[in-house]
Structure formats: C-alpha cells, structure tokens
Design a protein around this motif. Structure first.
Motif, short mmCIF file in Angstrom:
data_model
loop_
_atom_site.label_atom_id
_atom_site.label_comp_id
_atom_site.label_asym_id
_atom_site.label_seq_id
_atom_site.Cartn_x
_atom_site.Cartn_y
_atom_site.Cartn_z
N ARG A 125 0.84 -1.20 0.00
CA ARG A 125 0.00 0.00 0.00
C ARG A 125 0.87 1.23 0.00
O ARG A 125 1.93 1.26 0.61
CB ARG A 125 -0.87 0.03 1.26
N GLN B 288 -1.70 8.54 0.43
CA GLN B 288 -2.59 8.86 1.53
C GLN B 288 -3.83 7.98 1.53
O GLN B 288 -4.38 7.67 2.58
CB GLN B 288 -2.99 10.35 1.46
N LEU B 289 -4.26 7.53 0.34
CA LEU B 289 -5.43 6.66 0.27
C LEU B 289 -5.13 5.21 0.64
O LEU B 289 -6.01 4.37 0.71
CB LEU B 289 -6.09 6.74 -1.10
N ALA C 166 -10.06 7.10 17.18
CA ALA C 166 -11.03 6.68 16.16
C ALA C 166 -12.45 6.79 16.70
O ALA C 166 -13.35 7.23 15.99
CB ALA C 166 -10.74 5.25 15.73
N MET C 167 -12.64 6.42 17.95
CA MET C 167 -14.00 6.43 18.51
C MET C 167 -14.45 7.82 18.95
O MET C 167 -15.62 8.17 18.82
CB MET C 167 -14.09 5.47 19.70
N TRP D 41 3.35 11.68 0.49
CA TRP D 41 2.00 11.88 -0.04
C TRP D 41 1.92 13.24 -0.75
O TRP D 41 2.61 14.19 -0.39
CB TRP D 41 0.96 11.84 1.08
N TYR E 253 2.25 15.35 10.73
CA TYR E 253 1.54 14.09 11.00
C TYR E 253 1.51 13.22 9.74
O TYR E 253 1.79 12.02 9.78
CB TYR E 253 0.12 14.37 11.49
N THR F 242 -19.78 5.34 18.01
CA THR F 242 -18.31 5.24 18.07
C THR F 242 -17.81 4.10 17.19
O THR F 242 -16.69 4.15 16.67
CB THR F 242 -17.80 5.02 19.51
N ARG G 58 -17.80 5.49 13.75
CA ARG G 58 -16.71 6.45 13.68
C ARG G 58 -15.36 5.72 13.49
O ARG G 58 -14.54 6.08 12.64
CB ARG G 58 -16.66 7.28 14.96
N ALA G 59 -15.18 4.65 14.26
CA ALA G 59 -13.94 3.89 14.18
C ALA G 59 -13.76 3.26 12.80
O ALA G 59 -12.65 3.17 12.27
CB ALA G 59 -13.90 2.82 15.27
N TRP H 69 -12.68 5.95 10.53
CA TRP H 69 -11.35 6.43 10.92
C TRP H 69 -10.26 5.51 10.36
O TRP H 69 -9.27 5.96 9.84
CB TRP H 69 -11.25 6.50 12.45
N THR I 234 -9.10 -0.64 8.22
CA THR I 234 -8.17 -1.77 8.17
C THR I 234 -7.99 -2.43 9.54
O THR I 234 -7.40 -3.50 9.63
CB THR I 234 -6.78 -1.38 7.62
N SER J 280 -8.94 -4.38 3.72
CA SER J 280 -9.92 -3.43 3.20
C SER J 280 -9.27 -2.42 2.25
O SER J 280 -8.19 -1.92 2.49
CB SER J 280 -10.57 -2.67 4.36
N PRO K 15 -9.83 3.72 2.34
CA PRO K 15 -8.78 4.58 2.91
C PRO K 15 -9.07 4.89 4.38
O PRO K 15 -10.23 5.06 4.76
CB PRO K 15 -8.88 5.87 2.08
N PRO K 16 -8.02 4.95 5.20
CA PRO K 16 -8.22 5.28 6.62
C PRO K 16 -8.39 6.79 6.78
O PRO K 16 -7.41 7.52 6.95
CB PRO K 16 -6.92 4.78 7.27
N GLY L 168 -9.45 8.80 9.02
CA GLY L 168 -8.95 9.49 10.21
C GLY L 168 -7.45 9.29 10.40
O GLY L 168 -6.71 10.24 10.56
N ARG L 169 -7.02 8.04 10.35
CA ARG L 169 -5.61 7.74 10.61
C ARG L 169 -4.71 8.48 9.64
O ARG L 169 -3.62 8.91 9.99
CB ARG L 169 -5.35 6.23 10.57
N HIS L 170 -5.13 8.60 8.38
CA HIS L 170 -4.30 9.33 7.41
C HIS L 170 -4.72 10.79 7.26
O HIS L 170 -4.26 11.46 6.34
CB HIS L 170 -4.30 8.60 6.06
N TRP L 171 -5.59 11.24 8.17
CA TRP L 171 -6.02 12.66 8.19
C TRP L 171 -6.42 13.12 6.78
O TRP L 171 -5.95 14.13 6.27
CB TRP L 171 -4.91 13.56 8.75
N ILE L 172 -7.28 12.29 6.16
CA ILE L 172 -7.84 12.66 4.85
C ILE L 172 -9.00 13.61 5.12
O ILE L 172 -9.20 14.58 4.40
CB ILE L 172 -8.30 11.38 4.10
N GLU M 62 -11.24 15.56 12.09
CA GLU M 62 -12.15 14.91 13.04
C GLU M 62 -13.55 15.52 12.95
O GLU M 62 -14.56 14.81 13.03
CB GLU M 62 -11.59 15.04 14.47
#
Lengths: 286, 140, 120
Positions: A192, A195-196, B32-33, B87, B118, C78, C81-82, C85, C88, C94, C97-98, C100-104, C107
C-alpha cells in the motif's frame, strides 16, 4: 532473569514461526517462485470469473464486462492509435545522424520482439524495458534520449508492439539477481502507498471489475499486453509507466521515477504475470 | 518444577504481551472512537487523544513558534521523501503553512504544519507497515 | 450480491428496531456538510465505493457495501466512527482509505459525515 531468558526463547520461537510462514508463501528471495505466483494469479481470476478464458485477459476489463466490451469494440473498428503506429514506423526507420538505426540495436531488426521485454540484462545488472532499450539505442548512437511517457517513444513502442502481435509473452528470470528484481516488483505491486493507502492489487486484483464510481478497474492478468495504449482520458498514446505514475497520483502518493529501478522492477513482475498471453498492443482504453 | 513454572509464566507473559495493545493501537482506537481532546488511560496512565503534532502546535501563536513547527514538519517530510513514500497533499500543506507564516497568520500556519508533520510521520509508518504486510494481499 | 446485502441490512434493522436506540442529535448544518463530503471527490468521495439511498448520490460505486439502515447497523456511533477512521483495523485487506488515521478528513469532518450517514 530466568523468566526473561525464557521469554526471549519464546519470542525467538515466535519469530521463527512467523519467518517460516512467510517462507511457505514464497515471498523471500530463497523461496519466491515466479511460476507458482503466475499460476496462483491465474487461478484466482479463474475462480472469480469462471466463464472467462485466460487467453481473453489480454482484453483487460473488456474480457470481464460485456457492456463496455461492446463500446470498446466499436472504438477498435477505427483504432485511434492507427496514425501513431504509422508515425512510429517512420520514426523507427529513420536513420540516426551516424547512419545507423533502431534496427541495428535489437534482435531480429527490432521486429516481433515485444514479448521478450522487459528483460533482465546481465551486463547492466538491471531490468531493461522496451522504452529503456529504445533510449539506450539512441544514446549509444549519439542521439538524445526521448521523454519517457508519451509522444515519440510511445509511438515507436506502439509500432514495435504492432509487429509482435500474437507473439506469446516470454519474460525470463535467469538468475538470482533477476529474481531479486522480480521480488522487488512483486512487493511494489502488493504494498500500500499514498494517503489513500492502496496498492496496485487493491484495485486490480481484489477490486477488479467492481465499480469505483462509474469506472471498472481492470484485472492485472493481461494488464501489460496491450500497452502502450491510446487512452481516451489522455486523448493520446501513453506508455505503461505513464499509467503507473497516474495510478500513484490517484492514491495521493508522490509518483516514483519513470523508468527508475522501482517501476522497471514492477513492470518486470507484472509482465511475468502475463507470460503465456499474447501481445496485442497498442490498444485503446477508456 | 521451578523451571516449569517460570517457563509457563514466561509463555503467559509472552502471550499476554502479544494480546495486549501497543500504545499506538490504544491511542488510535480511542481517537477513532472519540476524536481529539478525549482522555483515556493506558497501563494506569492518563493520556489525551491529541496527536503529538497537535500538542506541539498548542502553544502561543507567534512567528518563532510557527517557524519552529514548520521546520519540524519539513524535516519529517524530508525523511519520508527519502523513503520514497511521501503523499501529494503534504507538499501543498508545507507551502500553505509557509505562506500563512509569511502573511503573519501564525495560528493557521501552526495548525497546517501539525497536519503536514503528521502526514509525514504516517507516511513513514505506512512504509514500514507495508514492508511487513504486503504478503497478506498476495493470492495463494 | 447487492440484493443480499440489502436483505441482511434490513433483517438487522428489524432485529434491532425493537431495542431502544439513543443517538445524539445532529444539526442540519452537520448533515449538509456531511453530504457535501460524501459527494466531493477531493474529500470523502464515499460515493466512489458506496451507494446511499439519497437521490443526489448518482452513479455510486460498489467496492464497499451499500450504506443503508445505518442507525440499526451502528447503534453505537463510536463503532461507525472507528470504521471510517480506519477500516483496516477490522479488515486488514480493506480497500477503504483510513480517513482518520491518514487525516484525509478532519475529526470535525468525520463527525459531520456520521450525521449525514445516520439520515439513512
């Protein structure tokens, strides 16, 4: 202390277990088996699309999706790349300033050899794609290298593919150095990035023939056979590595270098996966 | 006997340490939550779900701090570029942050720098993760 | 395939419908923002892979499941949301794209998206 020691033993046992697991799936230099990989990929697609003959995968997504196949067949009746092949032939036959030409650089005068590329070049110690060979030919004859992604190089490559149509892809992996390049390409294909957070495989293995908005990603089996392609989106001809760069940008990653080692190794892996299929480039794509 | 006990204990500890979440996983699960600004405990300690980059940016907005943050983001970005895993958005964010800094909008610059840094850190994490996990996607 | 998923989703709805579900109230503003993110190619672009029964969400992709009966499938916001976020965590393979984790998405944007999804 004893506990720590035993823990270390436990940890190292776990490590061994995970290593041997990786080994059994053939993803280290010692165990990677290109032929097993190729057959596994074929059987993956055969299981998913049992009615599609392996030989039809040279037609990409049109092998799987009947409605878009019809549209595509209409396009191929008056191929948009026809003039490009003619121009490519002219370029191919135009002598360099020193009187030599492309035909002097390639086996069989450059006719009908597309299926042997990319090839492992032992003297150079690297994978040589058809486009790299074209530019190496130019430079060794005192000419400037062409741009990698489109224009003249794509036209020459298209002409050379057109003289090789129906020849069977036969990429060879003659030694461990070549195998290492193959493994590197295989890793690139499944890793992978961007960013996606997608790999080539996300769309072209697991996601093949499943809609992303109105687009159906093509299967990677047979992916390379029809390149270079005249892509409607580009409105012109482009090379396989032009597409690689576009894909990496689509997943919001900075594209890797065109004809750099990573992309050449990726092309080496990807083309090996299509060994046994025929050359049908250049092709038309959406 | 002693040996057996310690071996069993060791195995239990190994298995529990395997089962236990790493801090990063725990942090991510909480973020995440609940998003940012949420408190949680991990191994008896209390933490918030703010990224370290966000914490670093939560200082007085001034030229000096904004410049420091942008430099840190650029440094992290250079590291992920070296891995060939950067990226596309991050470069744009670095430019936007520099522009905001030059225009005197220090808060904006600092917030953008935090996101860029980040991104660069996650790009590096992605590189290391994909080195390990790519095999999972190979058809058997 | 798609029909099956819908069937299961509806079954889930029927099963959970009886139990009381408490969800935070979302503002019309959040819902509108979430919808824009859903459709925007440069933002959430959820429509690329998920159908949602909103007349404005035309030509959706189907890499992911249809987004139906969301309150029934995700009574706990939640969990939803998770999933947005970082999908994977639950499915390492999956394609999603993540966000939240990749701040695409930020929040706040993820929260707005949830507000929109709970409309369906």
């Amino acid at each position: 202390m004893k506990i720590i020691k035993s823990m270390l033993v436990g940890a190292s046992l776990a490590l061994v277990a995970s290593v041997s697991h990786a080994a059994s799936s053939g993803n280290t230099l010692a165990t990677v088996d290109p032929e097993a990989d190729r057959l596994a990929l074929q059987s993956y697609f055969q299981k998913r699309f049992p009615k599609v003959a392996v030989s039809d995968y040279v037609n990409g997504i049109y092998a799987l999706d009947a409605p878009s196949r019809e549209q595509w067949q209409e396009i191929e009746e008056f191929p948009p790349y026809e003039f490009d092949i003619e121009e490519g032939e002219e370029l191919f036959n135009t002598a360099f300033a020193n009187g030599k030409s492309y035909a002097d650089c390639f086996a069989n005068g450059g006719e009908g050899i597309r299926q042997n590329f990319p090839r492992w070049d032992e003297a150079q110690g690297q994978v040589v794609t058809l486009e790299l060979a074209i530019n190496q030919c130019r430079e060794s004859n005192g000419e400037k290298a062409l741009g990698w992604k489109k224009g003249k190089i794509a036209k020459i490559s298209a002409y050379m593919a057109s003289t090789s149509r129906d020849n069977v892809f036969d990429v060879q992996i003659p030694n461990d150095a070549a195998k290492a390049a193959y493994l590197d390409g295989k890793q690139s294909f499944y890793a992978r990035r961007g960013q996606l957070n997608m790999s080539c495989a996300s769309c072209h293995v697991a996601g093949a023939n499943i809609l992303i908005r109105a687009d159906l990603p093509g299967p990677t089996l047979g992916h390379v056979t029809h390149f270079p392609v005249f892509r409607s989106k580009w409105g012109e001809l482009g090379t396989l590595q032009r597409r690689y760069g576009g894909c990496q940008k689509n997943v919001r990653g900075t594209p890797q270098k065109t004809q750099g080692e990573k992309f050449r190794n990726l092309e080496f892996f990807q083309t090996y996966m299509s060994n046994g299929l025929v050359v049908n480039g250049p092709g038309a794509r959406k | 006997m002693n040996k057996t006990i310690s071996l069993v204990a060791a195995l239990m500890m190994v298995s529990s340490s395997v089962a236990a979440q790493s801090f990063d996983d725990a942090f991510n699960a909480q973020r995440a939550m609940y998003g940012k600004g949420h408190s949680f405990t991990f191994e008896g300690q209390t933490y918030t779900t703010d990224h370290p980059e966000e914490v670093a940016a939560a200082v007085e907005a001034n030229a000096e701090n904004a410049a420091k943050l942008l430099a840190a983001a650029k440094d992290q970005h250079a590291q992920v570029v070296a891995l060939d895993f950067d990226w596309t958005l991050t470069k744009k964010l670095l430019k936007a942050s520099a522009k905001a800094l030059a225009g005197g909008d220090f808060r904006k610059s600092m917030d953008i720098s935090a996101q860029a840094q980040y991104h660069a850190r996650m790009g590096m994490a992605q590189y290391h993760q994909s080195q390990k996990e790519w095999v999972m996607a190979v058809p058997e | 395939m798609r029909k099956n998923i819908i069937k299961h989703a509806l079954l889930g709805l029927a099963l959970i419908g009886a139990s009381s579900v408490t969800l935070a109230d979302y503002s019309a503003d959040d819902i509108a923002k979430g919808k824009a993110l859903y459709l925007n190619k440069k933002k959430g672009n959820c429509i690329a892979c998920h159908m949602i029964p909103d007349a404005d969400a035309k030509l959706p992709g189907n890499q992911g499941p249809p987004l139906l009966a969301m309150k029934a499938r995700f009574p706990d916001s939640t969990k939803l949301r998770a999933q947005i976020w970082d999908a994977t965590v639950r499915n390492p393979l999956s394609i999603m794209p993540p966000f939240g984790r990749h701040w695409i998405l930020s929040e706040a944007e993820i929260d707005a998206l949830i507000a929109y999804l709970y409309e369906y």
